[in-house]
Design an enzyme around this catalytic site. Structure first.
Site, PDB file in Angstrom:
ATOM      1  N   GLN A  20       0.807  -1.220   0.000  1.00  0.00           N
ATOM      2  CA  GLN A  20       0.000   0.000   0.000  1.00  0.00           C
ATOM      3  C   GLN A  20       0.838   1.267   0.000  1.00  0.00           C
ATOM      4  OE1 GLN A  20      -2.587  -1.777   3.351  1.00  0.00           O
ATOM      5  NE2 GLN A  20      -3.975  -0.461   2.219  1.00  0.00           N
ATOM      6  N   ARG A  77       3.735  -0.036  12.985  1.00  0.00           N
ATOM      7  CA  ARG A  77       3.453  -1.332  12.371  1.00  0.00           C
ATOM      8  C   ARG A  77       3.585  -1.229  10.863  1.00  0.00           C
ATOM      9  NH1 ARG A  77      -2.106  -4.054  11.090  1.00  0.00           N
ATOM     10  NH2 ARG A  77      -1.394  -6.148  10.506  1.00  0.00           N
ATOM     11  N   HIS A 121       0.973  -9.424   4.693  1.00  0.00           N
ATOM     12  CA  HIS A 121      -0.118  -8.436   4.552  1.00  0.00           C
ATOM     13  C   HIS A 121      -0.545  -8.424   3.088  1.00  0.00           C
ATOM     14  CE1 HIS A 121      -2.017  -4.773   6.634  1.00  0.00           C
ATOM     15  NE2 HIS A 121      -2.646  -4.932   5.498  1.00  0.00           N
ATOM     16  N   GLU A 166      -5.359 -10.149   8.929  1.00  0.00           N
ATOM     17  CA  GLU A 166      -6.750 -10.327   8.484  1.00  0.00           C
ATOM     18  C   GLU A 166      -6.946 -11.595   7.639  1.00  0.00           C
ATOM     19  OE1 GLU A 166      -8.064  -6.619   6.775  1.00  0.00           O
ATOM     20  OE2 GLU A 166      -7.953  -5.595   8.699  1.00  0.00           O
ATOM     21  N   ASN A 294      -8.123  -5.792  14.444  1.00  0.00           N
ATOM     22  CA  ASN A 294      -8.436  -4.729  13.479  1.00  0.00           C
ATOM     23  C   ASN A 294      -9.945  -4.513  13.495  1.00  0.00           C
ATOM     24  OD1 ASN A 294      -5.749  -5.001  12.894  1.00  0.00           O
ATOM     25  ND2 ASN A 294      -6.010  -5.763  10.804  1.00  0.00           N
ATOM     26  N   TYR A 296     -13.087  -1.713  12.406  1.00  0.00           N
ATOM     27  CA  TYR A 296     -13.499  -0.505  11.683  1.00  0.00           C
ATOM     28  C   TYR A 296     -14.968  -0.186  11.897  1.00  0.00           C
ATOM     29  CZ  TYR A 296      -9.070  -0.673   9.221  1.00  0.00           C
ATOM     30  OH  TYR A 296      -7.733  -0.662   8.921  1.00  0.00           O
ATOM     31  N   GLU A 353      -5.234  -2.124  14.011  1.00  0.00           N
ATOM     32  CA  GLU A 353      -5.844  -1.209  13.032  1.00  0.00           C
ATOM     33  C   GLU A 353      -7.168  -0.671  13.554  1.00  0.00           C
ATOM     34  OE1 GLU A 353      -6.351  -2.654   9.032  1.00  0.00           O
ATOM     35  OE2 GLU A 353      -4.451  -3.745   9.121  1.00  0.00           O
ATOM     36  N   TRP A 407      -6.332  -1.018  -1.704  1.00  0.00           N
ATOM     37  CA  TRP A 407      -6.700  -2.266  -2.367  1.00  0.00           C
ATOM     38  C   TRP A 407      -7.627  -2.049  -3.563  1.00  0.00           C
ATOM     39  CZ3 TRP A 407      -2.876  -4.963  -0.899  1.00  0.00           C
ATOM     40  CH2 TRP A 407      -2.388  -4.891   0.423  1.00  0.00           C
TER      41      TRP A 407
HETATM   42  C1  LIG Z   1     -19.100  -6.436  -1.937  1.00  0.00           C
HETATM   43  C2  LIG Z   1     -19.046  -7.167  -0.625  1.00  0.00           C
HETATM   44  O1  LIG Z   1     -18.017  -6.584   0.177  1.00  0.00           O
HETATM   45  C3  LIG Z   1     -17.806  -7.332   1.358  1.00  0.00           C
HETATM   46  C4  LIG Z   1     -16.879  -6.661   2.272  1.00  0.00           C
HETATM   47  O2  LIG Z   1     -15.785  -6.026   1.535  1.00  0.00           O
HETATM   48  C5  LIG Z   1     -14.744  -5.565   2.270  1.00  0.00           C
HETATM   49  C6  LIG Z   1     -13.852  -4.689   1.665  1.00  0.00           C
HETATM   50  C7  LIG Z   1     -12.789  -4.192   2.402  1.00  0.00           C
HETATM   51  C8  LIG Z   1     -12.632  -4.571   3.726  1.00  0.00           C
HETATM   52  C9  LIG Z   1     -11.550  -4.018   4.530  1.00  0.00           C
HETATM   53  C10 LIG Z   1     -10.675  -3.025   4.182  1.00  0.00           C
HETATM   54  N1  LIG Z   1      -9.945  -2.814   5.289  1.00  0.00           N
HETATM   55  C11 LIG Z   1      -8.902  -1.810   5.502  1.00  0.00           C
HETATM   56  C12 LIG Z   1      -7.613  -2.580   5.337  1.00  0.00           C
HETATM   57  N2  LIG Z   1      -7.371  -3.478   6.489  1.00  0.00           N
HETATM   58  C13 LIG Z   1      -5.985  -3.863   6.299  1.00  0.00           C
HETATM   59  C14 LIG Z   1      -5.312  -2.632   5.717  1.00  0.00           C
HETATM   60  O3  LIG Z   1      -4.581  -3.026   4.585  1.00  0.00           O
HETATM   61  C15 LIG Z   1      -6.431  -1.674   5.322  1.00  0.00           C
HETATM   62  O4  LIG Z   1      -6.214  -1.139   4.027  1.00  0.00           O
HETATM   63  N3  LIG Z   1     -10.315  -3.661   6.248  1.00  0.00           N
HETATM   64  N4  LIG Z   1     -11.312  -4.383   5.804  1.00  0.00           N
HETATM   65  C16 LIG Z   1     -13.516  -5.474   4.320  1.00  0.00           C
HETATM   66  C17 LIG Z   1     -14.591  -5.972   3.587  1.00  0.00           C
END
Ligand SMILES: CCOCCOc1ccc(-c2cn(C[C@@H]3NC[C@@H](O)[C@H]3O)nn2)cc1
Length: 449
Positions: A20, A77, A121, A166, A294, A296, A353, A407
């Protein structure tokens, strides 16, 4: 004043990940990762964005470390790009890759910042993906060899190690839902991968213990809170399945030595089975030194037949949302942490996170991201409540230090407390950077200012 004060020995930090932020995707002997391949596949990443340059931290880390030092964090981290060390996933070592991370870690230590290193990662060497990736048990042993090399190479410099970031995202988001690399949509494959990831974690812990490495080791699952819409058993059960997908499925093997029966039964109804070999669970169920969490978001959930894999519908009851369209649910942070304590005991926990996507831009040299400050206040308040409940919190690391490649969303989603102009790569401290800096310095903040 409504002062929210934190334990004096709690560590404060910030987090990033190699693909990233680093860029230099094809430089100094680095091999391809699945994210190099995925981001260059048309239609996979918003706006066709990729991590070829990212925010060029490969060349700018000294500037970034000065920003960390001014921020006053105790720990940072980061993750290591596996294909920068083993371009083909195993075998020949890329010395320039090791040299980069030694220079980086030495610079962190020289500035009084404790490195916390994530070994995986998401940027799997493409050559391993070409032979089945995490669906192939041979990748598990390749990971253990990579982990052992890193442990021995950085023994004494890096004292906090995270095996897998994750595992739910690596297995199910990437191989069942399919929006992350390698973008497969196969529930059996994803479930097999979830087991191989836990096995890889366990084998890395074994190598860590056998090599008598200084420091501690853990892993960093992501969790969400799902609040039942009503006290109807069908709503409660649906939310337990949705939470079990991220929590019990990835926690019970490590802390209890077996997969949760209610999830095994549900997966079997979906035609999915687990191939567990003799000795696997003993390898996975090894004591760890800390748990990374982590968090959110969360939501309210209720039973709805065939809505998703678990007959679970997430509903909007009016929670405010971030610019990622995720519900803001600080109470869920408290609930998930206290649930972990109740179910798994007082395992030492780092919040590895927590943060929010807000796309505020630079105006007259300033980034007024007050919404991010409010998100952090609310979630740190929930964290303090969990500490008072008895949750063994050792540190809090916000995601993320810098705006970076998010991502499948590319550069469209900003999580940093430092703004990055993705064209000029100029860094600008946001209002939240200054707020976080003061909070770290004080060890407390005032809810109303
Ligand atoms: C269409 C259906 O969708 C289902 C859920 O779709 C997602 C997308 C994204 C995440 C997501 C993104 N992040 C942040 C990252 N954590 C690690 C670090 O690299 C951060 O960039 N955590 N979870 C979860 C679920």
């Amino acid at each position: 004043m409504a002062i929210m004060e934190f334990p004096k020995d709690m560590k404060w930090g910030a987090a990033t990940a190699a693909y990233q932020i680093e860029g230099a995707a094809f430089k100094d002997g680095k091999g391809l990762s699945i994210w190099d391949t995925f981001s260059h596949t048309p239609g996979k990443v918003l706006n066709g964005d990729n991590g070829d340059v990212a925010i060029d931290s490969y060349h700018r880390y000294e500037e970034d470390i000065q920003l960390m030092k001014e921020l006053g964090i105790d720990t940072y981290r980061f993750s290591v790009s596996w294909p920068r060390i083993f371009p083909d996933g195993s075998g020949e070592i890329n010395q320039k890759g090791l040299e980069f991370y030694h220079n980086f870690v030495d610079a962190l230590l020289a500035n009084g910042i404790e490195p916390m290193c994530t070994l995986y990662h998401w940027d799997l060497p493409q050559t391993l993906q070409d032979t089945g990736g995490w669906g192939n048990r041979e990748t598990v042993d390749a990971f253990a060899d990579y982990a052992e090399l890193m442990f021995k190479e950085f023994n004494g410099k890096i004292k906090n190690w995270i095996t897998i970031n994750e595992p739910w995202c690596v297995s199910f988001l990437s191989n069942f839902i399919g929006i992350h690399a390698p973008g497969k949509q196969d529930l059996q494959l994803a479930t097999t991968i979830s087991h191989h990831l836990l096995l890889a974690h366990g084998k890395a812990v074994t190598r860590f213990r056998e090599s008598a490495i200084e420091g501690g080791i853990g892993y960093a699952p992501n969790v969400e809170w799902l609040e039942p819409f009503s006290n109807k058993q069908e709503d409660i059960d649906a939310c337990n399945r949705g939470m079990g997908f991220l929590m019990e499925w990835f926690f019970d093997p490590v802390f209890k030595g077996s997969y949760p029966k209610f999830m095994i039964d549900w997966f079997e109804k979906k035609g999915v089975t687990l191939q567990i070999e003799e000795g696997d669970m003993e390898i996975i169920n090894q004591p760890i030194d800390f748990l990374g969490i982590n968090y959110y978001t969360g939501s309210v959930g209720r039973y709805k037949k065939d809505e998703d894999l678990f007959d679970l519908e997430r509903i909007d009851i009016g929670f405010e949302k971030t610019d990622f369209d995720w519900f803001i649910y600080p109470e869920g942070f408290y609930r998930v942490l206290t649930k972990i304590k109740d179910q798994y005991g007082a395992v030492p926990i780092y919040i590895t996170e927590n943060g929010a996507c807000y796309n505020d831009e630079v105006e007259n040299g300033r980034v007024r991201d007050q919404r991010r400050i409010e998100y952090l206040k609310q979630h740190l308040t929930a964290l303090k409540r969990s500490i008072d409940y008895g949750v063994n919190i050792k540190g809090y690391l916000t995601w993320s230090l810098l705006d970076n490649f998010e991502w499948a969303e590319g550069y469209d989603k900003r999580f940093g407390i430092i703004h990055v102009d993705f064209n000029t790569l100029e860094r600008t401290k946001k209002d939240s950077y200054y707020w976080y800096k003061q909070t770290i310095s004080n060890g407390w903040f005032d809810m109303f200012y």
